[in-house]
Design an enzyme around this catalytic site. Structure first.
Site: not given
Length: 304
Positions: A147, A196, A225
């Site tokens: 991320s 996601d 995610h």
């Protein structure tokens, strides 16, 4: 409006758990630094690392007796070492790697405030620790960015010409691109570079297309995610990837500079104030805004 948008993107990027999920405890008998509430492990070392921007970050080093590679793991934007600790242990065991994870400035028990520029200094400090304290060579190093961690990961990767490999986990193209469907890069952006709900998986696909030396990506159907590591194919694919790069010949020497002389990090207009409340947690989809800018990375890159 540029400065305002950049500030918004930065605030959207960093959500350190509040309060932190762990405490640091100094054992007066052994002199060791411990991560509470976790029991001490002989193969785990907890340390504080100074950064070039004057902050001090907390890092965890997990040693595997059979390891030939070391993973430098940059976690997501709503987690800290306490939440990542058990995953780090599991990854070290299953992948047979040494692993160093760290908290960004302003996360966990690290000092300072989170910002784009601080994350660049944070990962540099972690890499320097691996080189100086554990003798890790670039040829044996795998950078892992999850991320928001894909931002500092690719910034560092672009400056390590002999780096073994890069893993991008739910990466993003940039901070602004998470918030808006834009196709161009703006000067005020940060981290320029299937289900996601936070970062559309098209970010990962575009990054993969930019890779110079590609490896078969992993797109997990139904994965969101922050739960990809719960899928069996996640660890299988990672093991296959690491086995492949460990068998590959040493990467050719590049004329690019090594981090022995770090290039200046990209300038940021990030502005931070009081901590914000986040809906982003380890067990829920987290919102990230990290973007790597450099596209010509000469090592194998896995994106999932």
């Amino acid at each position: 409006m540029g400065g305002v948008t950049s500030s918004m993107a930065a605030k959207f990027a960093f959500f350190p758990p509040n309060p932190p999920s762990y405490k640091l405890v100094h054992d007066d008998v052994t002199g060791l630094l411990l991560l509470s509430p976790f029991p001490h492990r002989e193969n785990v070392e907890i340390m504080r690392l100074p950064t070039r921007r004057g902050t001090e970050i907390v890092a965890v080093y997990v040693r595997h007796p059979m390891a030939t590679s070391t993973v430098l793991y940059s976690h997501g934007n709503a987690a800290d070492l306490g939440q990542m600790y058990e995953l780090f242990i599991e990854l070290s065991i299953h992948l047979r790697v040494n692993l160093l994870g760290y908290d960004y400035s302003g996360y966990g028990q690290s000092s300072g405030k989170p910002s784009e520029q601080n994350t660049y200094a944070d990962i540099e400090a972690a890499f320097k620790c691996l080189e100086e304290n554990y003798g890790t060579k670039q040829e044996d190093l795998i950078l892992y960015g999850q991320s928001v961690g894909s931002g500092p990961t690719l910034d560092l990767a672009a400056r390590l010409p002999r780096l073994r490999a890069v893993v991008l986990h739910s990466p993003i193209l940039s901070g602004v691109r998470v918030m808006y469907a834009v196709k161009r890069t703006y000067w005020f952006d940060i981290y320029k570079g299937t289900a996601d709900e936070v970062v559309d998986f098209s970010h990962g696909k575009q990054l993969w297309e930019l890779c110079k030396e590609k490896y078969e990506p992993l797109w997990i159907k139904g994965g969101n995610h922050c739960n990809l590591e719960l899928y069996p194919e996640y660890i299988r694919h990672l093991k296959k990837f690491i086995a492949t790069v460990e068998r590959s010949p040493s990467h050719r020497i590049s004329t690019r500079k090594s981090t022995d002389q770090f290039e200046p990090s990209r300038k940021s207009t990030d502005i931070f104030d009081a901590p914000r409340k986040s809906t982003d947690r380890r067990e829920k989809p987290r919102r990230s805004t990290d973007k790597p800018e450099r596209s010509k990375i000469r090592r194998k890159t896995l994106i999932n």
